[in-house]
Design an enzyme around this catalytic site. Structure first.
Site, PDB file in Angstrom:
ATOM      1  N   HIS A  65      67.954  35.289  51.546  1.00  0.00           N
ATOM      2  CA  HIS A  65      69.332  34.851  51.751  1.00  0.00           C
ATOM      3  C   HIS A  65      70.251  35.685  50.865  1.00  0.00           C
ATOM      4  O   HIS A  65      69.837  36.180  49.814  1.00  0.00           O
ATOM      5  CB  HIS A  65      69.493  33.373  51.385  1.00  0.00           C
ATOM      6  CG  HIS A  65      68.889  32.434  52.393  1.00  0.00           C
ATOM      7  ND1 HIS A  65      69.106  31.077  52.377  1.00  0.00           N
ATOM      8  CD2 HIS A  65      68.070  32.677  53.444  1.00  0.00           C
ATOM      9  CE1 HIS A  65      68.457  30.515  53.383  1.00  0.00           C
ATOM     10  NE2 HIS A  65      67.813  31.465  54.045  1.00  0.00           N
ATOM     11  N   CYS A  81      69.017  28.110  47.843  1.00  0.00           N
ATOM     12  CA  CYS A  81      69.994  28.895  47.082  1.00  0.00           C
ATOM     13  C   CYS A  81      70.690  28.037  46.030  1.00  0.00           C
ATOM     14  O   CYS A  81      70.979  28.521  44.931  1.00  0.00           O
ATOM     15  CB  CYS A  81      70.993  29.540  48.029  1.00  0.00           C
ATOM     16  SG  CYS A  81      70.214  30.788  49.075  1.00  0.00           S
ATOM     17  N   CYS A 109      72.400  26.840  50.858  1.00  0.00           N
ATOM     18  CA  CYS A 109      71.365  25.896  51.309  1.00  0.00           C
ATOM     19  C   CYS A 109      70.671  25.308  50.078  1.00  0.00           C
ATOM     20  O   CYS A 109      71.002  25.666  48.945  1.00  0.00           O
ATOM     21  CB  CYS A 109      70.364  26.616  52.206  1.00  0.00           C
ATOM     22  SG  CYS A 109      69.306  27.793  51.312  1.00  0.00           S
ATOM     23  N   GLU A 156      72.586  34.933  48.789  1.00  0.00           N
ATOM     24  CA  GLU A 156      72.746  34.489  47.400  1.00  0.00           C
ATOM     25  C   GLU A 156      71.549  34.896  46.540  1.00  0.00           C
ATOM     26  O   GLU A 156      71.705  35.346  45.404  1.00  0.00           O
ATOM     27  CB  GLU A 156      72.872  32.951  47.331  1.00  0.00           C
ATOM     28  CG  GLU A 156      74.037  32.371  48.098  1.00  0.00           C
ATOM     29  CD  GLU A 156      73.612  31.908  49.493  1.00  0.00           C
ATOM     30  OE1 GLU A 156      72.989  32.693  50.235  1.00  0.00           O
ATOM     31  OE2 GLU A 156      73.926  30.762  49.842  1.00  0.00           O
TER      32      GLU A 156
HETATM   33 ZN    ZN Z   1      70.232  29.932  51.185  1.00  0.00          ZN
END
Ligand code: ZN
Length: 142
Positions: free
Chosen positions: A47, A80, A77, A49
């Protein structure tokens, strides 16, 4: 956030959901960038991040990102959000809310859970229309 949106474009160009992130140092300079690379790398944890946090830590030479700010186009999410708490960033800024999986105020609020001993400040809704539209446009494209 404009820089994070530009990162999101790079994700979309590679067929990944357009999410982009940047990490700013305590004095506001750009430390690291990242965009979603799940499809590009086949890595479920790639992801925006996570990649930006890893690069920021590498740039600083330590895992503690105290004083830093992570800016991301979509609400983090749970994975993260957990990484953001672990990284000790001071501030999380995001654009679009993620009502289905957001962990910074929508479905959960992991980053501001009072039971945790580190809780970054959260600023949401920055350039929200642009961030949300970028995602909507991606999913609209057949
Ligand atoms: Zn994430």
């Amino acid at each position: 956030m404009r820089h994070a949106l530009a990162e999101a474009e790079l994700a979309a160009a590679a067929g990944d959901v357009p999410v982009g992130a940047v990490v700013l140092s305590p004095d506001g300079t750009l430390l690291a960038v990242g965009h979603n690379e799940r499809e590009a790398t086949g890595d479920p944890t790639a992801h925006a991040e996570i990649l930006a946090l890893r690069r920021a830590a590498a740039a600083l030479g330590e895992w503690r990102l105290s004083g830093c700010t992570l800016v991301v186009t979509l609400e983090p999410c749970t994975m993260c959000a957990g990484a953001l708490v672990q990284s000790r960033v001071d501030r999380v800024v995001y654009g679009a809310r993620d009502e289905k999986a957001g962990a910074a105020g929508s479905l959960w609020d992991v980053v501001r859970d009072r039971r945790l001993n580190h809780r970054p400040e959260v600023i949401q809704g920055v350039l929200e229309p642009e961030c949300a539209e970028r995602l909507t446009a991606f999913f609209r494209t057949p």
